[in-house]
Each structure stands twice: as C-alpha cells, then as structure tokens.
Motif scaffolding. Structure first.
Motif, PDB file in Angstrom:
ATOM      1  N   GLU A 121       0.845  -1.189   0.000  1.00  0.00           N
ATOM      2  CA  GLU A 121       0.000   0.000   0.000  1.00  0.00           C
ATOM      3  C   GLU A 121       0.882   1.241   0.000  1.00  0.00           C
ATOM      4  OE1 GLU A 121      -3.312   1.021   3.092  1.00  0.00           O
ATOM      5  OE2 GLU A 121      -1.596   2.328   3.400  1.00  0.00           O
ATOM      6  N   LYS A 160       0.794   4.160  -2.887  1.00  0.00           N
ATOM      7  CA  LYS A 160       0.483   5.537  -2.508  1.00  0.00           C
ATOM      8  C   LYS A 160       1.670   6.446  -2.782  1.00  0.00           C
ATOM      9  CE  LYS A 160      -2.986   4.599   1.041  1.00  0.00           C
ATOM     10  NZ  LYS A 160      -3.286   4.756   2.478  1.00  0.00           N
ATOM     11  N   GLU A 189      -7.993   2.580   1.866  1.00  0.00           N
ATOM     12  CA  GLU A 189      -9.018   2.636   2.907  1.00  0.00           C
ATOM     13  C   GLU A 189     -10.161   3.583   2.584  1.00  0.00           C
ATOM     14  OE1 GLU A 189      -5.852   3.693   3.070  1.00  0.00           O
ATOM     15  OE2 GLU A 189      -5.678   5.602   4.119  1.00  0.00           O
ATOM     16  N   HIS A 211      -5.330  -3.787   8.320  1.00  0.00           N
ATOM     17  CA  HIS A 211      -4.756  -2.450   8.115  1.00  0.00           C
ATOM     18  C   HIS A 211      -5.799  -1.484   7.548  1.00  0.00           C
ATOM     19  CE1 HIS A 211      -1.288   0.232   6.975  1.00  0.00           C
ATOM     20  NE2 HIS A 211      -2.198   0.666   6.111  1.00  0.00           N
ATOM     21  N   GLU A 212      -6.479  -1.913   6.495  1.00  0.00           N
ATOM     22  CA  GLU A 212      -7.435  -0.999   5.844  1.00  0.00           C
ATOM     23  C   GLU A 212      -8.660  -0.780   6.734  1.00  0.00           C
ATOM     24  OE1 GLU A 212      -6.065   0.401   3.473  1.00  0.00           O
ATOM     25  OE2 GLU A 212      -4.561  -1.074   2.894  1.00  0.00           O
ATOM     26  N   HIS A 236      -7.861   1.762   9.392  1.00  0.00           N
ATOM     27  CA  HIS A 236      -7.903   3.137   8.870  1.00  0.00           C
ATOM     28  C   HIS A 236      -9.284   3.763   9.024  1.00  0.00           C
ATOM     29  CE1 HIS A 236      -4.091   4.182   7.150  1.00  0.00           C
ATOM     30  NE2 HIS A 236      -4.051   3.206   6.270  1.00  0.00           N
ATOM     31  N   GLU A 273      -1.059   6.172   8.976  1.00  0.00           N
ATOM     32  CA  GLU A 273      -0.398   4.923   8.595  1.00  0.00           C
ATOM     33  C   GLU A 273       0.282   4.211   9.765  1.00  0.00           C
ATOM     34  OE1 GLU A 273      -1.185   3.668   6.005  1.00  0.00           O
ATOM     35  OE2 GLU A 273      -1.811   5.317   4.705  1.00  0.00           O
ATOM     36  N   ALA A 331      -2.481   2.383  11.544  1.00  0.00           N
ATOM     37  CA  ALA A 331      -3.013   1.228  10.812  1.00  0.00           C
ATOM     38  C   ALA A 331      -1.997   0.084  10.808  1.00  0.00           C
ATOM     39  CB  ALA A 331      -3.381   1.633   9.387  1.00  0.00           C
ATOM     40  N   TYR A 361       5.202   4.112   8.011  1.00  0.00           N
ATOM     41  CA  TYR A 361       4.494   2.890   8.397  1.00  0.00           C
ATOM     42  C   TYR A 361       5.186   2.205   9.584  1.00  0.00           C
ATOM     43  CZ  TYR A 361       1.604   3.083   4.149  1.00  0.00           C
ATOM     44  OH  TYR A 361       0.711   3.454   3.187  1.00  0.00           O
TER      45      TYR A 361
HETATM   46 ZN   LIG Z   1      -2.527   2.473   5.156  1.00  0.00          ZN
END
Ligand SMILES: [Zn+2]
Length: 677
Positions: free
Chosen positions: A54, A58, A334, A353-354, A357, A376, A379, A428
């Motif tokens: 992810e 992003k 998310e 994780h999502e 979020h 992040e 999450a 992250y």
């Molecule tokens: Zn994320």
C-alpha cells in the motif's frame, strides 16, 4: 500454492522483483496478471508486506501529484463545504466522464464573491452556475478553477455552485482514475490519496475541510455495478441499458477517501452486530471469478470490526456500512466505508490495516500530509494489535518485531513536496513503533483512555501531531514533549549497554545503563529489566534519561539472567557489558563521569551509603571553586547529575582539567574531569 521465503537473500530478491515490477504498474492501468507460480506476489511475502505494498502504490501516486500541488489558496479559508453532489455519466466506449458537481458551502470569512476549487485542467468545463444562474469561471492554473459567485455572500450565508465538465480523468498526472479490466471484464477504479480527487471531480481538496455529507449519482452501462461510499439509496434506469447508482453518505468525508469501484461485481453480504444499535451491513463487491475466495477471505472482517470496536470504540460509520470492493492495484486503499482491495489477495494483515484506517485515517484524518503517520502508523500498528486479539501477546510482539526499522529519517514528513510521504520504513514501520511505545510509556489504561480522548476530541475531523500529543497529555496527566520530540521529530533510537553486579551482601543488584549512540541525543524513555534468579522472576521498570545511569534493585536468590527490554517495548539495540565495573552502593563516593573527556556536558555518577546532605562541586586545578552542582539532602543509593561545562556565572569555562568533589556521609570523594574544546 505459496512458498515461504525465510532466507534473507530470497526476501531481498522478492523485494527487488516487486520493486522492479512496480514502475511498470504505475505507467500501465491494465490488469495485473497473477504470476503463476507466484514469485513476485508470494502470499507469505504479502502477509508481512501487504500494507507496505500500500505504501508503494500511494508513494507513486504522491510522487506524481506533489510536484504540481498548489495546496490551499488564500480564499479557500473563507468557506466550509457542507455537501457535494456528484452526478457522473461514465462512458466506457469513449473513456470519458460527463459530470455535474454541486458544491454547497457556508461562508466563514467576512464576505465572499468568488471561490477557488481544485480541478485538474484535463477536463472541459462547459458551464458553471451559482444559485442556478450561469456565471463566469476561469482556470488560472492546471489545478484550480475560480468561480465568480452570483453575488457577494456574507459570513454565515450558504451558497451553491454547480460545475458541468467532461473529460478523461485517467489522463490526469496522478493516475488517480483507471479504465481497466479484471478477468476479461471492465474494471473502473479511483484512488485519490493524497491529491487525486481533483482529477475526477471539482472539490476543495484539503483534509481540513471534510464535507458533512456527499451524494453520488453514477450512471454506467449494464451490467456494470458501482460500489462507493455510504449507502446505496437508489438504483434507477435513465435509459435502457444504463443504470444510475445513487450512493449517499451522511458522515463527514475528506475528498481523497471518496471513491468509485465499477465492475460487474458479485455482491457478498455479511452482517456486523454492534454492541448497541441496529445491525450493520458488511458488503463485499467481488470479481465474480473470485467470489468464493472473497467469501472465505473476507469472512474475518466481522471479527476484526468487533475487536477494533472493543479497543477503539464502535465502528465509526456504523449507521452505513463497511466492506471491500475489488480493484486491480497491488494492495489496498481505505476508502471510507468501502475499502478498495486487490482482487486476488486476502492476507489478514492488509484486511486489518485498511479496516483500522476507518478509525485512524478516515474517522480522524491527518490535518495535512506532514502528519500522515497518524494514519499509517496507527493502521500498521493495528495489524499487530489484530494479531494480539486473535493469537495472543507473543503474536503481537512477533508482528511488531517484523516492523522494526533501525534506520535514519524522521517520522514527521518535513517536506511534503519532496520527501516520500508514504515511506514504508518511517511513515508505516517506525510510526507503528511510536504507537507501540506510547502503549508502553502510558500503560494499558492510559493508552486506551488516551485513544478514546483523541477520538472524542477529533472524531469526524482532522488532527496534527501536536493536537494528538496535547490530548494524550491532558488525559494521562503526563508531559510527553520529550517522547514526541525524540520519536517523531528526531531520528534513530537509543543503543543501550547494560552492566550488572551483585552487592557483597547478595541482596542488591547494581546496574549500570549507558546510552552509547553518538549521532542523536540521549533518549528519555522508561525501560524494563527482567531479573531471573533461582527463586524468582521480577521485571523492573527503570526511568532512564541520561548517558550513564546507575540503579540498585533488591534481589532474592542467585542471579541466572538479567535482560534489558525483554518484551521488546522500546525501539533500540542493546548490548551487555558483563559484571565488571559496576559499583556496589554500600560505599559513598563518585563513581565516574561520562563522557570523559567531554564537551560541553558530562554526567557525574555517585553512590550514597546513607541518606544525608550532599555537596557536589567543581574545582579547577588552582583549587578555585567554579561551580556548585548540588547542595541538598538525598536518599541512600546511586545518583547522578549533569555538569554543562559552565561556571556559577553561567558562562562556559575554559578547556582543561577539573575536579569534581563530593562531600557526603563524612566522606570526601574527588574525581578528575577533562574538558576539551
Ligand atoms: Zn494504510
């Protein structure tokens, strides 16, 4: 079939292959074929790296976006959007979107006669209306649309603007919209974080202004189905062969979390039952060929919502829905109430994780992308928290240890135009350790109470690091300034060296704890020491904030092991210095100073055999007293103080040899110090 790659070389090879593949994906919105046998996308690899993929997608979007981002214009502060209505006709033959967006807003400045909106100049704006009257607009840059209002509006007044436009959003610089396919059928998707919404609809594209509600009326050719935010409140047939899907959310939503996912989906329904209130639908929009995989893979979603709701309060959008919509990117996104997810991967970490979020990122959004760790880092940490909820403490620790990042850089994104906002290591992994360490520093009760207070203060809004810190400080009554300074704005981590010795009586364990890192300042962190003897196992929590500190702990039995940070609560490295050089606390005197030679600060450590008056002073070679460091009553045990190389007049003293003199308990102890410049 999946193969687990445990050796470092194989993992590096996988990362290399994955990275080698990613630029091609960025340029190409064609579907990603699943390699077989799967090397690049090995499922075990994805289990650990899922949310870092992810980060990868992003980051590439951000990279394309930021160079052209105009940010906020001055006039954008003067109005607050309350409602967007997106009407879009999606022409899959011409690859074009024909849209009308209505923006309803309230004036927050003193008055307003024109507004700036974000809209990429890839679209043709055919007409703009204010209060229903055709008005003038201009596109002063490739990112902005300026609209003249039908009259001057005063503070508190509500105005409405409609923008008719058409174009191919996939030609935008951000790759935020794709005409794609999956399993031979069309798949149209959006992924707008951080600034891609303006590629497909006119909006005020700032996280600080969440619209209170949004409606979307999306018309597509049959048999395509539209998945989006909130609830599906209507489905009409404007002309034969085309269907309009009316999605509606009444929860505040930032622009980057508005999404479309379009495909002849198979719809999989599930139900989440909250502790209070009506059941909520959980809906997965699956590529039909993956329907059984999605049914099995997403089944865990209900347990996850339950676990996160127990920890962080009820699912934030419980009056609407949660679910997944398949899309072709190698990861997840998310989108509020409707996460977009790679259609053939169902790893629990990325599902967790999502979902996480929805609380951290969607319910509370980073105020701007300097503070993206608030999205992040949380999450990523929640992936480990889900491990704890489902598999226990050791699984939590294992997951956190797999997120350990010991490199340089700050969690805070200094420069959102040039730094990588979505840095997998910092935004992250290290940020997830910040959350983990907050849990340790605050303790379970204050940590979860702090998250509840954070939610209460900023629910459905946005927050900065400082606002988060202030909430935690208020709720816990602690000063966290050093914590946030060293872990969010500072770099690296402490490197500890622990030595220990047992007192002659056998009842005290004397510890020497040094921080040996050279390139960053001394950390102010509690840290645990676990002492195992033949009779007991005791874990002590030590406060540590100096380069060299001494501790004396009661001990019962014969020492078998002394372990620093045994449960991996602190991002650090640790070495053990053996049992030599650690003083017993039964004699009074100066133990030493660290560093020595020094410039300009050194820590002087001493022991006191008994409670009493202590005088600690600095003398030069001529016997002149240059500084009084301590004159006070102290308890029995080890102690230390810092000399900053200044005299009693506050000015730095010259380089040279000095003596520290300790007088206490009838003892005078001298120690030589070497100040170098
Ligand atoms: Zn994320």
């Amino acid at each position: 079939m999946s193969v687990t790659f445990r050796c470092l070389f194989c993992r590096l090879l996988l990362i290399f292959l994955a990275l080698a593949a990613l630029p091609a994906l960025a340029l190409e919105t064609a579907p990603i074929a699943q390699p077989a046998p799967s090397l690049i996308w090995d499922a075990a690899y994805l289990d650990q790296q899922g949310s870092l993929l992810e980060a990868g997608i992003k980051a590439r979007l951000a990279d394309k976006t930021l160079k052209a981002d105009p940010g906020a214009t001055a006039g954008m502060d003067d109005y607050d959007v309350t409602w967007y209505d997106l009407v879009m006709d999606i022409d899959t033959l011409l690859n074009e979107v024909i849209g009308t967006t209505t923006i309803r807003a309230v004036v927050t400045g003193s008055s307003l006669n024109e507004i700036d909106l974000h809209l990429a100049a890839i679209h043709t704006v055919t007409e703009v209306r204010s209060a229903g009257l055709v008005t003038v607009s201009s596109q002063p840059s490739s990112e902005l649309l300026t609209v003249t209002l039908d009259r001057t509006y005063l503070q508190g007044e509500v105005f409405e603007v409609e923008v008719d436009y058409h174009g191919d959003p996939s030609t935008g610089a951000r790759n935020a919209y794709g005409w794609s396919s999956a399993e031979g059928d069309e798949m149209i998707w959006t992924l707008s974080e951080p600034y891609g919404a303006r590629d497909w609809w006119p909006c005020k594209d700032l996280n600080t202004d969440k619209a209170d509600s949004i409606d979307l009326h999306i018309t597509v050719p049959d048999p395509l189905i539209v998945a989006s935010n909130g609830l599906l409140t209507g489905q009409t047939v404007p002309v034969a062969g085309r269907t309009t899907y009316h999605w509606s959310t009444r929860y505040p939503t930032p622009t980057y979390l508005v999404s479309l996912a379009i495909h002849p989906y198979q719809i999989i329904n599930d139900i989440y039952v909250p502790a209070v209130g009506d059941p909520m639908q959980v809906v997965h929009y699956s590529v039909p060929a993956y329907g059984s995989d999605a049914t099995a893979g997403y089944a865990v979603t209900i347990d996850m919502i339950t676990a996160f709701a127990a920890a962080f309060g009820e699912y934030p959008f419980v009056k609407e829905k949660y679910g997944h919509a398949h899309f072709p990117w190698g990861g997840g996104m998310e989108h509020q109430t409707c996460t977009s997810m790679l259609y053939w991967y169902y790893g629990e970490h990325i599902i967790a994780h999502e979902l996480a979020h929805q609380w951290w990122g969607d319910m509370i959004t980073c105020a701007d992308f300097h503070h993206i760790w608030l999205n992040e880092g949380f999450a990523r940490w929640c992936e480990a928290y889900w491990e704890e909820a489902s598999n226990g403490q050791q699984a939590y620790r294992n997951a956190m240890n797999s997120h350990k990042y010991l490199g340089s850089g700050t969690v805070y994104v200094e420069d959102t135009e040039h730094d990588n906002i979505f840095d997998g290591n910092l935004t992250y992994d290290k940020a997830s350790w910040v959350v983990h360490m907050l849990r340790f520093v605050l303790g379970e009760q204050d940590f979860f109470d702090g998250l509840a207070a954070y939610r209460a203060a900023f629910e459905m809004g946005s927050a900065t690091t400082e606002e988060f810190q202030a909430v935690l400080e208020t709720s816990s009554g602690r000063d966290l300034s050093a914590f946030f300074q060293q872990w969010i704005y500072g770099e690296l981590y402490p490197t500890y060296a622990l030595g220990w010795a047992v007192s002659p009586s056998g009842t005290q364990l004397n510890l020497s704890l040094r921080q040996t890192q050279l390139s960053v300042p001394i950390f102010d962190m509690p840290i645990e020491v676990r002492v195992v003897t033949d009779l007991e196992t005791v874990t002590h929590r030590l406060d540590n904030s100096q380069a060299h500190q001494w501790y004396s702990l009661p001990v019962n039995g014969t020492i078998q092991s002394v372990e620093l940070d045994p449960d991996d609560w602190v991002l650090c490295t640790k070495t053990y210095e053996g049992v030599s050089g650690v003083p017993a606390v039964s004699s009074t005197g100066i133990v030493g100073n660290t560093p020595n030679p020094f410039n300009p600060r050194t820590t002087i450590a001493f022991n006191l055999a008994a409670e009493g008056q202590v005088n600690l002073e600095i003398f030069d070679l001529a016997g002149r007293r240059v500084r009084t460091l301590m004159s006070e009553v102290l308890p029995q045990g080890p102690g230390s103080t810092v000399w900053d190389g200044t005299g009693n007049n506050g000015r730095p003293v010259a380089a040279g040899i000095y003596f520290a003199r300790l007088r206490a308990d009838g003892v005078e102890s001298l120690h030589k110090l070497s100040l170098v410049k």
